[in-house]
Design a protein around this motif. Structure first.
Motif, short mmCIF file in Angstrom:
data_model
loop_
_atom_site.label_atom_id
_atom_site.label_comp_id
_atom_site.label_asym_id
_atom_site.label_seq_id
_atom_site.Cartn_x
_atom_site.Cartn_y
_atom_site.Cartn_z
N GLY A 78 4.36 65.80 151.38
CA GLY A 78 4.47 64.60 152.28
C GLY A 78 4.58 65.08 153.65
N ASN A 79 5.50 64.22 154.54
CA ASN A 79 5.66 64.23 156.04
C ASN A 79 7.06 64.87 156.02
OD1 ASN A 79 2.90 63.22 156.66
ND2 ASN A 79 3.64 61.49 156.38
N LEU A 80 7.79 63.97 155.99
CA LEU A 80 9.21 64.51 156.30
C LEU A 80 10.02 65.39 155.18
CD1 LEU A 80 11.78 64.13 158.22
CD2 LEU A 80 12.48 62.10 157.17
N GLY A 81 10.06 64.70 154.13
CA GLY A 81 10.36 65.70 152.84
C GLY A 81 12.08 65.84 153.01
N PHE A 82 12.74 64.79 153.10
CA PHE A 82 14.22 65.04 153.16
C PHE A 82 14.93 65.46 152.19
CE2 PHE A 82 18.71 64.29 154.50
CZ PHE A 82 18.82 65.10 155.50
N LEU A 83 14.58 64.82 150.69
CA LEU A 83 15.29 65.08 149.45
C LEU A 83 14.11 65.97 148.91
CD1 LEU A 83 15.78 61.43 147.96
CD2 LEU A 83 17.47 63.16 148.81
N ALA A 84 13.01 65.96 148.87
CA ALA A 84 12.18 66.94 148.46
C ALA A 84 12.07 68.15 149.59
CB ALA A 84 10.63 66.21 148.04
N ASP A 85 12.70 69.09 149.48
CA ASP A 85 12.94 69.73 150.78
C ASP A 85 12.35 70.93 150.78
OD1 ASP A 85 14.63 70.42 149.05
OD2 ASP A 85 16.58 70.65 150.37
N ILE A 86 11.56 71.44 149.65
CA ILE A 86 11.04 72.72 149.46
C ILE A 86 9.37 72.49 149.90
CG2 ILE A 86 10.39 74.41 147.97
CD1 ILE A 86 13.49 74.30 148.39
N SER A 87 9.14 73.28 150.66
CA SER A 87 7.50 73.18 151.02
C SER A 87 6.69 73.83 150.19
CB SER A 87 7.25 73.85 152.58
OG SER A 87 7.41 75.29 152.31
N ALA A 88 5.45 73.44 150.19
CA ALA A 88 4.60 73.91 149.07
C ALA A 88 4.21 75.51 149.34
CB ALA A 88 3.20 73.32 149.46
N GLN A 89 4.21 75.77 150.75
CA GLN A 89 4.20 77.34 150.77
C GLN A 89 5.10 78.31 150.51
OE1 GLN A 89 4.14 74.99 153.38
NE2 GLN A 89 1.81 74.68 153.22
N LYS A 90 6.23 77.70 149.96
CA LYS A 90 7.44 78.60 149.33
C LYS A 90 7.82 78.24 148.03
CE LYS A 90 9.71 78.21 153.75
NZ LYS A 90 11.22 77.94 154.54
N ILE A 91 6.69 77.71 147.24
CA ILE A 91 7.27 77.23 145.75
C ILE A 91 7.42 78.38 144.90
CG2 ILE A 91 5.92 76.42 143.71
CD1 ILE A 91 4.44 74.30 145.47
N GLU A 92 6.44 79.57 145.05
CA GLU A 92 6.87 80.73 144.24
C GLU A 92 7.87 81.48 144.56
OE1 GLU A 92 3.27 83.24 143.46
OE2 GLU A 92 1.98 81.61 143.00
N THR A 93 8.25 81.49 145.72
CA THR A 93 9.50 82.18 146.23
C THR A 93 10.81 81.33 145.55
OG1 THR A 93 8.65 82.84 148.18
CG2 THR A 93 11.13 82.84 148.24
N CYS A 94 10.72 80.04 145.78
CA CYS A 94 11.59 79.05 145.07
C CYS A 94 11.95 79.29 143.57
CB CYS A 94 11.24 77.82 145.45
SG CYS A 94 12.62 76.45 144.77
N LEU A 95 10.61 79.42 142.97
CA LEU A 95 10.66 79.50 141.28
C LEU A 95 11.17 80.79 140.92
CD1 LEU A 95 7.36 77.80 140.46
CD2 LEU A 95 9.61 77.06 140.14
N ASP A 96 11.03 82.00 141.87
CA ASP A 96 11.92 83.22 141.77
C ASP A 96 13.27 83.26 141.95
OD1 ASP A 96 9.30 84.59 141.36
OD2 ASP A 96 9.24 85.11 143.50
N GLN A 97 13.91 82.42 142.93
CA GLN A 97 15.13 82.21 142.92
C GLN A 97 15.79 81.39 141.78
OE1 GLN A 97 17.07 83.68 145.34
NE2 GLN A 97 15.08 84.75 145.94
#
Length: 284
Positions: A78-97
């Motif tokens: 979405g736009n602000l994403g305060f609770l959902a704070d992981i951007s779509a561009q960082k999904i795989e990096t996040c899942l790696d972690q």
């Protein structure tokens, strides 16, 4: 840290890239021998829920939980994403972690109205469809607090302190604190200010107007008639938000709300515009 095996995706189908990102997540997790299902309803054996959308999608995902020990990861489309704070561009990096165990769980308090409805952000008493001021009496632990005449009243969790409550002048409260924030919406009085009370408090609202409504997290509403009362307390169940190490709350305040970000407010002497501002030519 716990290793997750069964993932459930809750997505907002109205986001233009939701299905594309969902397939990306499913492909990644299946390569790592994880089970994935896409459903708005809780399923057996799920041990991590991925919210794919905005903050509203995460709020919906929180209400869908049957097991409060299942954490939620918020991916922002979405736009602000305060609770959902992981951007779509960082999904795989996040899942790696997450697979490497480089994460932590942050428990967030919820509110309940006693009708099996949980609010992660807030419970709002509003005027409903009449758009007229409403009148109510507010009691805290059976002690009279105030008569409210205005557009409504917000009972907020610390998580919700950066949502509706903030937009009407409420304080920012660290999200893991055990408190409840009370905040009137456009009160017809000069002396009423936001109030923070202990989390164990019971907030009772008595409706004095002909018609009002109670709204849960801005998504579920129910009409309240004149003379009716509603009790709001802290829920015994907390929502566990999964956070990646290094993504701290104060960084989030600066990046999303620009709180204390001097760079965003600094004027460039050459062009008379704010440095690093997403809205150029906007006066300070």
């Amino acid at each position: 840290m716990k290793s997750f095996s069964n993932f459930r995706i809750v997505l907002n189908p109205h986001k233009t890239n939701a299905q594309t990102v969902r397939k990306q997540i499913e492909t990644y997790l299946k390569k790592h021998d994880k089970q994935v299902i896409c459903s708005d309803q809780a399923v057996d054996q799920e041990d991590l829920v991925i919210s794919l959308g905005g903050d509203g999608t995460l709020l919906k995902a929180a209400r869908s939980l049957k097991n409060p020990d299942v954490p939620i990861l918020g991916i922002n489309l979405g736009n602000l994403g305060f609770l959902a704070d992981i951007s779509a561009q960082k999904i795989e990096t996040c899942l790696d972690q997450i697979i490497c165990g480089n994460y932590y769980l942050e428990p967030r308090t919820q509110l309940t109205t006693g009708k099996n409805l949980q609010a992660l952000n807030d419970v709002v008493i509003a005027s409903g469809k009449t758009f007229r001021v409403i009148q109510m009496l507010v009691f805290i632990d059976d002690h009279f607090f105030s008569e409210i005449v205005g557009d409504g009243f917000i009972i907020s969790t610390p998580t919700g302190s950066t949502a509706y409550s903030l937009s009407v002048g409420g304080p920012i409260v660290y999200p893991t604190m055990e408190v409840i924030i009370l905040n009137a919406i456009s009160p017809h009085m000069l002396s009423l200010r936001p109030l923070i009370v202990p989390g164990k408090s019971t907030i009772k609202i008595q409706i004095c107007s002909d018609l009002a409504s109670v709204v849960i997290d801005g998504q579920i509403s129910e009409n309240l008639s004149k003379g009716s009362t509603i009790n709001i307390t802290q829920s015994p169940h907390k929502v566990k938000l999964l956070k990646i190490k290094g993504m701290e709350y104060f960084n989030l305040l600066r990046s999303k709300l620009r709180l204390g970000d001097l760079k965003a407010r600094r004027i460039c002497e050459d062009c008379d515009q704010r440095f690093d501002c997403p809205y150029p030519k906007l006066p300070i």
